[in-house]
Design an enzyme around this catalytic site. Sequence first.
Site, PDB file in Angstrom:
ATOM      1  N   CYS A   1       0.809  -1.221   0.000  1.00  0.00           N
ATOM      2  CA  CYS A   1       0.000   0.000   0.000  1.00  0.00           C
ATOM      3  C   CYS A   1       0.840   1.267   0.000  1.00  0.00           C
ATOM      4  O   CYS A   1       0.466   2.267  -0.620  1.00  0.00           O
ATOM      5  CB  CYS A   1      -0.979   0.006   1.170  1.00  0.00           C
ATOM      6  SG  CYS A   1      -0.229  -0.229   2.797  1.00  0.00           S
TER       7      CYS A   1
ATOM      8  N   HIS B   1      -1.756   0.353   7.355  1.00  0.00           N
ATOM      9  CA  HIS B   1      -2.350   0.657   6.061  1.00  0.00           C
ATOM     10  C   HIS B   1      -1.964   2.086   5.695  1.00  0.00           C
ATOM     11  O   HIS B   1      -1.651   2.898   6.573  1.00  0.00           O
ATOM     12  CB  HIS B   1      -3.877   0.495   6.107  1.00  0.00           C
ATOM     13  CG  HIS B   1      -4.522   0.550   4.751  1.00  0.00           C
ATOM     14  ND1 HIS B   1      -4.028  -0.147   3.672  1.00  0.00           N
ATOM     15  CD2 HIS B   1      -5.621   1.236   4.284  1.00  0.00           C
ATOM     16  CE1 HIS B   1      -4.802   0.078   2.618  1.00  0.00           C
ATOM     17  NE2 HIS B   1      -5.759   0.928   2.958  1.00  0.00           N
TER      18      HIS B   1
ATOM     19  N   ASP C   1      -8.100   5.426  -1.485  1.00  0.00           N
ATOM     20  CA  ASP C   1      -7.684   4.138  -0.911  1.00  0.00           C
ATOM     21  C   ASP C   1      -7.889   3.065  -1.959  1.00  0.00           C
ATOM     22  O   ASP C   1      -9.016   2.625  -2.221  1.00  0.00           O
ATOM     23  CB  ASP C   1      -8.505   3.834   0.350  1.00  0.00           C
ATOM     24  CG  ASP C   1      -8.095   2.519   1.019  1.00  0.00           C
ATOM     25  OD1 ASP C   1      -7.203   1.828   0.485  1.00  0.00           O
ATOM     26  OD2 ASP C   1      -8.669   2.184   2.068  1.00  0.00           O
TER      27      ASP C   1
END
Length: 218
Positions: free
Chosen positions: A19, A75, A93
Amino acid sequence: MAVSSLEYSSQFDHTPFYCEENVYFLCKKLCANGVADADGSDLYVVFISNEKKQIPLWHQKASKRADGVILWDYHVVCIQRKRGGDSPCLVWDLDSSLPFPSPLASYVSETIRPSFQLFSEYQRFFRIVHAPIFLCFFASDRRHMKDPTGNWIAEPPLYEPIVAEDKTVHNLNEFIEICAEDISTNVGAELINDVSNKKLGVVMNENQLEEFFSQVSQ
Protein backbone atom coordinates in the site's frame (compact mmCIF):
# COMPACT_ATOMS: atom_id res chain seq x y z
CA MET A 1 -20.28 8.93 -20.02
CA ALA A 2 -19.48 8.58 -16.32
CA VAL A 3 -16.51 6.51 -15.24
CA SER A 4 -17.18 4.03 -12.43
CA SER A 5 -15.06 3.91 -9.28
CA LEU A 6 -13.70 0.53 -10.38
CA GLU A 7 -12.74 1.81 -13.83
CA TYR A 8 -11.15 4.91 -12.33
CA SER A 9 -9.16 3.05 -9.69
CA SER A 10 -7.85 0.64 -12.35
CA GLN A 11 -5.98 3.58 -13.91
CA PHE A 12 -3.60 3.56 -10.92
CA ASP A 13 -0.82 1.07 -10.17
CA HIS A 14 -1.84 -1.38 -7.47
CA THR A 15 0.15 -4.26 -6.04
CA PRO A 16 -1.65 -6.10 -3.21
CA PHE A 17 0.03 -5.70 0.20
CA TYR A 18 2.31 -2.87 -0.98
CA CYS A 19 0.00 0.00 0.00
CA GLU A 20 2.83 2.45 0.75
CA GLU A 21 4.23 2.08 -2.78
CA ASN A 22 0.76 2.21 -4.31
CA VAL A 23 0.11 5.53 -2.56
CA TYR A 24 3.52 6.88 -3.61
CA PHE A 25 2.68 6.39 -7.29
CA LEU A 26 -0.94 7.44 -6.82
CA CYS A 27 0.25 10.81 -5.50
CA LYS A 28 2.60 11.22 -8.45
CA LYS A 29 -0.16 10.42 -10.93
CA LEU A 30 -2.69 12.77 -9.29
CA CYS A 31 -0.10 15.54 -9.58
CA ALA A 32 0.78 14.68 -13.18
CA ASN A 33 -2.81 14.49 -14.48
CA GLY A 34 -3.97 17.71 -12.85
CA VAL A 35 -6.33 16.18 -10.29
CA ALA A 36 -4.01 17.46 -7.55
CA ASP A 37 -1.70 20.46 -7.38
CA ALA A 38 1.41 19.93 -9.48
CA ASP A 39 3.63 19.93 -6.38
CA GLY A 40 1.25 17.71 -4.38
CA SER A 41 0.64 20.44 -1.80
CA ASP A 42 -3.03 19.46 -1.46
CA LEU A 43 -2.18 15.79 -0.80
CA TYR A 44 -1.39 14.07 2.50
CA VAL A 45 -0.11 10.53 2.98
CA VAL A 46 -1.71 8.85 5.98
CA PHE A 47 -0.14 5.84 7.71
CA ILE A 48 -2.59 3.98 9.97
CA SER A 49 -1.22 1.66 12.65
CA ASN A 50 -0.58 1.24 16.38
CA GLU A 51 1.94 -0.27 18.80
CA LYS A 52 0.51 -3.77 18.41
CA LYS A 53 0.43 -3.56 14.59
CA GLN A 54 -3.25 -4.61 14.70
CA ILE A 55 -5.74 -2.22 13.14
CA PRO A 56 -9.24 -3.22 12.00
CA LEU A 57 -10.55 -1.48 8.87
CA TRP A 58 -13.81 -2.19 7.08
CA HIS A 59 -14.66 -2.38 3.35
CA GLN A 60 -11.24 -3.69 2.37
CA LYS A 61 -10.96 -5.73 -0.83
CA ALA A 62 -8.52 -8.20 0.77
CA SER A 63 -11.11 -9.23 3.37
CA LYS A 64 -12.94 -12.54 3.07
CA ARG A 65 -15.87 -11.30 5.15
CA ALA A 66 -19.13 -9.81 3.91
CA ASP A 67 -18.53 -6.57 5.83
CA GLY A 68 -15.02 -6.27 4.37
CA VAL A 69 -13.30 -6.02 7.74
CA ILE A 70 -9.65 -7.00 7.95
CA LEU A 71 -6.92 -6.71 10.58
CA TRP A 72 -3.98 -4.95 8.94
CA ASP A 73 -0.58 -4.46 10.60
CA TYR A 74 -0.63 -1.04 8.96
CA HIS A 75 -2.35 0.66 6.06
CA VAL A 76 -1.60 3.71 3.93
CA VAL A 77 -4.02 6.02 2.12
CA CYS A 78 -3.89 9.44 0.49
CA ILE A 79 -6.14 12.28 1.64
CA GLN A 80 -6.68 15.28 -0.62
CA ARG A 81 -7.67 18.64 0.82
CA LYS A 82 -8.05 21.61 -1.51
CA ARG A 83 -7.50 24.91 0.29
CA GLY A 84 -10.49 27.24 0.42
CA GLY A 85 -13.90 26.72 -1.15
CA ASP A 86 -16.34 23.95 -0.40
CA SER A 87 -14.53 21.06 -2.07
CA PRO A 88 -14.95 17.87 -0.05
CA CYS A 89 -11.93 16.29 1.56
CA LEU A 90 -11.29 13.06 -0.38
CA VAL A 91 -9.72 9.74 0.61
CA TRP A 92 -7.90 7.78 -2.07
CA ASP A 93 -7.68 4.14 -0.91
CA LEU A 94 -6.89 1.63 -3.65
CA ASP A 95 -7.63 -1.26 -1.28
CA SER A 96 -11.14 -0.06 -0.42
CA SER A 97 -14.42 -1.30 -1.91
CA LEU A 98 -16.02 2.10 -1.22
CA PRO A 99 -16.39 4.71 -4.00
CA PHE A 100 -13.00 5.87 -5.29
CA PRO A 101 -12.23 8.45 -4.07
CA SER A 102 -14.54 8.73 -1.03
CA PRO A 103 -15.43 11.85 0.96
CA LEU A 104 -13.49 11.82 4.23
CA ALA A 105 -16.61 11.88 6.43
CA SER A 106 -18.10 8.78 4.80
CA TYR A 107 -14.73 7.00 4.70
CA VAL A 108 -14.27 7.57 8.44
CA SER A 109 -17.83 6.41 9.12
CA GLU A 110 -17.64 3.28 6.93
CA THR A 111 -13.99 2.22 7.13
CA ILE A 112 -12.76 3.41 10.53
CA ARG A 113 -16.14 3.21 12.27
CA PRO A 114 -15.31 5.30 15.35
CA SER A 115 -18.69 4.37 16.88
CA PHE A 116 -17.65 0.70 16.95
CA GLN A 117 -16.31 -0.09 20.43
CA LEU A 118 -12.81 -1.57 20.19
CA PHE A 119 -10.45 -3.01 22.75
CA SER A 120 -7.58 -0.60 23.45
CA GLU A 121 -5.03 -2.73 21.56
CA TYR A 122 -7.01 -2.14 18.35
CA GLN A 123 -7.15 1.67 18.54
CA ARG A 124 -6.05 3.28 15.29
CA PHE A 125 -3.46 6.08 15.17
CA PHE A 126 -2.71 8.20 12.12
CA ARG A 127 0.62 9.57 10.93
CA ILE A 128 -0.07 12.47 8.55
CA VAL A 129 2.79 13.29 6.16
CA HIS A 130 2.59 16.07 3.57
CA ALA A 131 2.92 14.48 0.13
CA PRO A 132 5.71 16.77 -1.16
CA ILE A 133 7.86 15.66 1.80
CA PHE A 134 6.85 12.01 1.46
CA LEU A 135 7.69 11.93 -2.26
CA CYS A 136 11.17 13.30 -1.51
CA PHE A 137 12.14 11.23 1.51
CA PHE A 138 10.25 7.90 1.39
CA ALA A 139 12.24 4.77 0.51
CA SER A 140 11.59 1.04 0.63
CA ASP A 141 13.73 -1.90 -0.44
CA ARG A 142 10.81 -4.21 0.55
CA ARG A 143 12.79 -6.08 3.22
CA HIS A 144 9.65 -6.16 5.39
CA MET A 145 7.98 -8.41 2.82
CA LYS A 146 10.48 -11.26 3.12
CA ASP A 147 10.31 -14.13 5.59
CA PRO A 148 13.34 -15.21 7.68
CA THR A 149 14.57 -17.45 4.85
CA GLY A 150 14.44 -14.64 2.30
CA ASN A 151 11.31 -15.69 0.45
CA TRP A 152 8.65 -13.18 -0.52
CA ILE A 153 5.57 -13.06 1.73
CA ALA A 154 3.73 -11.42 -1.18
CA GLU A 155 5.00 -10.96 -4.71
CA PRO A 156 6.61 -7.50 -5.12
CA PRO A 157 5.87 -4.97 -7.87
CA LEU A 158 7.78 -5.43 -11.12
CA TYR A 159 9.31 -1.95 -11.03
CA GLU A 160 12.48 -1.12 -9.09
CA PRO A 161 12.25 -0.33 -5.34
CA ILE A 162 11.71 3.32 -4.39
CA VAL A 163 14.89 5.19 -3.42
CA ALA A 164 14.67 8.59 -1.67
CA GLU A 165 16.15 11.73 -3.21
CA ASP A 166 18.93 11.64 -0.59
CA LYS A 167 19.72 8.05 -1.74
CA THR A 168 18.24 6.39 1.37
CA VAL A 169 17.13 2.89 0.34
CA HIS A 170 14.81 1.98 3.23
CA ASN A 171 13.00 3.97 5.89
CA LEU A 172 9.47 2.54 5.78
CA ASN A 173 9.81 1.41 9.39
CA GLU A 174 10.19 5.04 10.52
CA PHE A 175 6.79 5.89 9.04
CA ILE A 176 4.87 2.87 10.36
CA GLU A 177 6.24 2.92 13.92
CA ILE A 178 3.35 4.69 15.62
CA CYS A 179 2.61 4.80 19.34
CA ALA A 180 0.19 6.60 21.63
CA GLU A 181 2.88 8.78 23.24
CA ASP A 182 3.57 10.39 19.82
CA ILE A 183 0.03 11.75 19.53
CA SER A 184 -0.27 15.52 19.25
CA THR A 185 -2.48 16.98 21.96
CA ASN A 186 -3.95 19.94 20.11
CA VAL A 187 -5.05 20.40 16.53
CA GLY A 188 -4.12 23.92 15.50
CA ALA A 189 -1.81 26.13 13.46
CA GLU A 190 1.33 24.67 15.05
CA LEU A 191 0.30 21.12 14.14
CA ILE A 192 -0.52 22.12 10.57
CA ASN A 193 2.87 23.81 10.33
CA ASP A 194 4.59 20.67 11.65
CA VAL A 195 2.94 18.54 8.96
CA SER A 196 4.31 20.88 6.31
CA ASN A 197 7.85 20.76 7.69
CA LYS A 198 8.56 17.45 9.40
CA LYS A 199 9.79 14.42 7.48
CA LEU A 200 7.63 12.07 9.55
CA GLY A 201 4.72 14.50 9.89
CA VAL A 202 2.53 14.30 12.97
CA VAL A 203 0.60 11.56 14.76
CA MET A 204 -3.02 11.89 15.87
CA ASN A 205 -5.92 9.74 16.99
CA GLU A 206 -9.13 9.06 15.07
CA ASN A 207 -11.02 11.78 16.93
CA GLN A 208 -8.60 14.42 15.62
CA LEU A 209 -8.49 13.31 11.99
CA GLU A 210 -11.49 15.17 10.56
CA GLU A 211 -10.80 18.22 12.72
CA PHE A 212 -7.27 18.44 11.35
CA PHE A 213 -8.38 18.36 7.72
CA SER A 214 -11.15 20.88 8.34
CA GLN A 215 -8.50 23.30 9.65
CA VAL A 216 -6.02 22.62 6.83
CA SER A 217 -8.50 24.10 4.35
CA GLN A 218 -8.81 27.42 6.17
